[in-house]
Design an enzyme around this catalytic site. Structure first.
Site, PDB file in Angstrom:
ATOM      1  N   PHE A  75       0.818  -1.208   0.000  1.00  0.00           N
ATOM      2  CA  PHE A  75       0.000   0.000   0.000  1.00  0.00           C
ATOM      3  C   PHE A  75       0.855   1.263   0.000  1.00  0.00           C
ATOM      4  CE2 PHE A  75      -2.297   2.884   3.171  1.00  0.00           C
ATOM      5  CZ  PHE A  75      -2.923   3.629   2.183  1.00  0.00           C
TER       6      PHE A  75
ATOM      7  N   PRO B 270      22.050 -10.536   4.192  1.00  0.00           N
ATOM      8  CA  PRO B 270      22.474  -9.140   4.064  1.00  0.00           C
ATOM      9  C   PRO B 270      23.292  -8.875   2.809  1.00  0.00           C
ATOM     10  CG  PRO B 270      22.758  -9.891   6.316  1.00  0.00           C
ATOM     11  CD  PRO B 270      22.369 -11.100   5.512  1.00  0.00           C
TER      12      PRO B 270
ATOM     13  N   ASN C 188       8.531  -6.822  10.885  1.00  0.00           N
ATOM     14  CA  ASN C 188       8.802  -5.458  11.333  1.00  0.00           C
ATOM     15  C   ASN C 188      10.145  -5.294  12.028  1.00  0.00           C
ATOM     16  OD1 ASN C 188       6.230  -4.833  10.417  1.00  0.00           O
ATOM     17  ND2 ASN C 188       5.288  -5.061  12.414  1.00  0.00           N
TER      18      ASN C 188
ATOM     19  N   TYR D 251       1.760  -4.737  17.178  1.00  0.00           N
ATOM     20  CA  TYR D 251       2.243  -3.939  16.044  1.00  0.00           C
ATOM     21  C   TYR D 251       3.061  -2.748  16.533  1.00  0.00           C
ATOM     22  CZ  TYR D 251       2.254  -0.865  11.987  1.00  0.00           C
ATOM     23  OH  TYR D 251       2.641  -0.031  10.972  1.00  0.00           O
TER      24      TYR D 251
ATOM     25  N   LYS E 209       7.121  -2.214  15.886  1.00  0.00           N
ATOM     26  CA  LYS E 209       7.587  -1.027  15.159  1.00  0.00           C
ATOM     27  C   LYS E 209       8.551  -0.209  16.030  1.00  0.00           C
ATOM     28  CE  LYS E 209       6.511   0.166  11.565  1.00  0.00           C
ATOM     29  NZ  LYS E 209       7.134  -0.119  10.237  1.00  0.00           N
TER      30      LYS E 209
END
Length: 310
Positions: free
Chosen positions: A11, A45, A77, A127, A131
């Site tokens: 999104f 990585p 996250n 969440y 974060k």
């Protein structure tokens, strides 16, 4: 300036890619399926470092929020961010990292108050907690490894393509279905949501994308900083939903009693965005009706970028 966007098919990622291209910035869109296919959850990585070596800035728009459990959020996250930081350490160019954080890192506040960057975070949800852990990892990497990175702590984002599990995605889908029902001369189903008691800072996805563009090449003063990106206004969620339905131009019953929408513990969220104005020269430009009209539009930014080969 060349910019790598992680989570480019999502999104936020789609709108950020579009805004960067509109600003004349070559974009490399990175996602599991897209012009540059990379599975961020399973990439070493070294794999990401090879992509980052061609960039002047990296935007991390990847993450997990809707229809994900605590483990999915930890992986999407936090672990992804740690891999990104390890990859940046391996690069020769050391591009700037713009990490997209969330207002949910703060939790909730007293009604009428604005949350500045100095406010101690107290997340209330998995969440928000994941974060915040990612934000702290980025800031720690700046201190320890001398990376160039900043965190944009973003308000609740509204725009076309919003995830179906989000309130805005539910509203857009319900209005679209109600329009189809009207054409077929039938009654649309009610929009079932959790109680809409909260007041939230809700920002247009285009304004978020503009803030990312501004953050790609600002003065060095943004390095190691958290910068709020929001509308700077708190809107009652029932007012917002009712206005979206009115703008949709179709009769649609909103049913709060039956649930079905996302539940959250934060009843008041309002961001203080003075720092973004001062350091980025950015401010939100879209009003409530403009934002909601855009949410209900069929617009979906394309991913195709002729500057890069997939």
């Amino acid at each position: 300036m060349t910019v790598v966007v992680l989570g480019a098919t999502g999104f936020l990622g789609r709108h950020i890619c579009a805004a960067l291209r509109d600003a004349g910035r070559p974009v490399r869109a990175v996602a599991r399926s897209g012009p540059t296919p990379v599975d961020l959850l399973h990439s070493a990585p070294q794999t990401l470092a090879a992509v980052f070596d061609e960039a002047d800035a990296v935007v991390n728009a990847a993450g997990r929020a809707w229809q994900a459990d605590a483990r999915d959020m930890e992986r999407g996250n936090v672990l992804v961010v740690r891999t990104v930081l390890d990859a940046l350490r391996l690069t020769d160019r050391r591009p700037r990292l713009i990490q997209l954080g969330s207002v949910h890192e703060y939790g909730t506040a007293e009604p009428g108050t604005a949350m500045a960057e100095s406010r101690p975070p107290r997340p209330l949800t998995p969440y928000g907690r994941t974060k915040l852990e990612a934000t702290r990892a980025v800031l720690d990497a700046v201190d320890r490894r001398r990376l160039d990175a900043t965190v944009l702590r973003v308000a609740n984002v509204c725009g076309p393509g919003a995830p179906r599990g989000s309130l805005f995605g539910l509203v857009a889908a319900a209005v679209h279905e109600a329009r189809q029902a009207r054409r077929a001369d039938r009654t649309p189903p009610a929009l079932r949501v959790s109680p809409l008691r909260a007041h939230r800072d809700v920002v247009d996805v285009r304004d978020v994308a503009d803030a990312v563009v501004a953050a790609c090449a600002p003065p060095a003063a943004v390095t190691g900083r958290v910068i709020n990106v929001g509308a700077g206004r708190a809107v009652h969620m029932r007012t917002l939903v009712d206005r979206a339905v009115a703008l949709g131009g179709v009769p649609l019953t909103v049913d709060e009693a039956s649930g079905g929408g996302p539940a959250t513990a934060a009843d008041w969220q309002l961001l203080d965005i003075a720092l973004a104005r001062r350091l980025l020269g950015w401010r939100p430009r879209r009003g409530l009706d403009d934002m909601l009209g855009h949410l209900l539009s069929p617009h979906d930014p394309p991913l195709t970028d002729p500057s890069w080969r997939g």
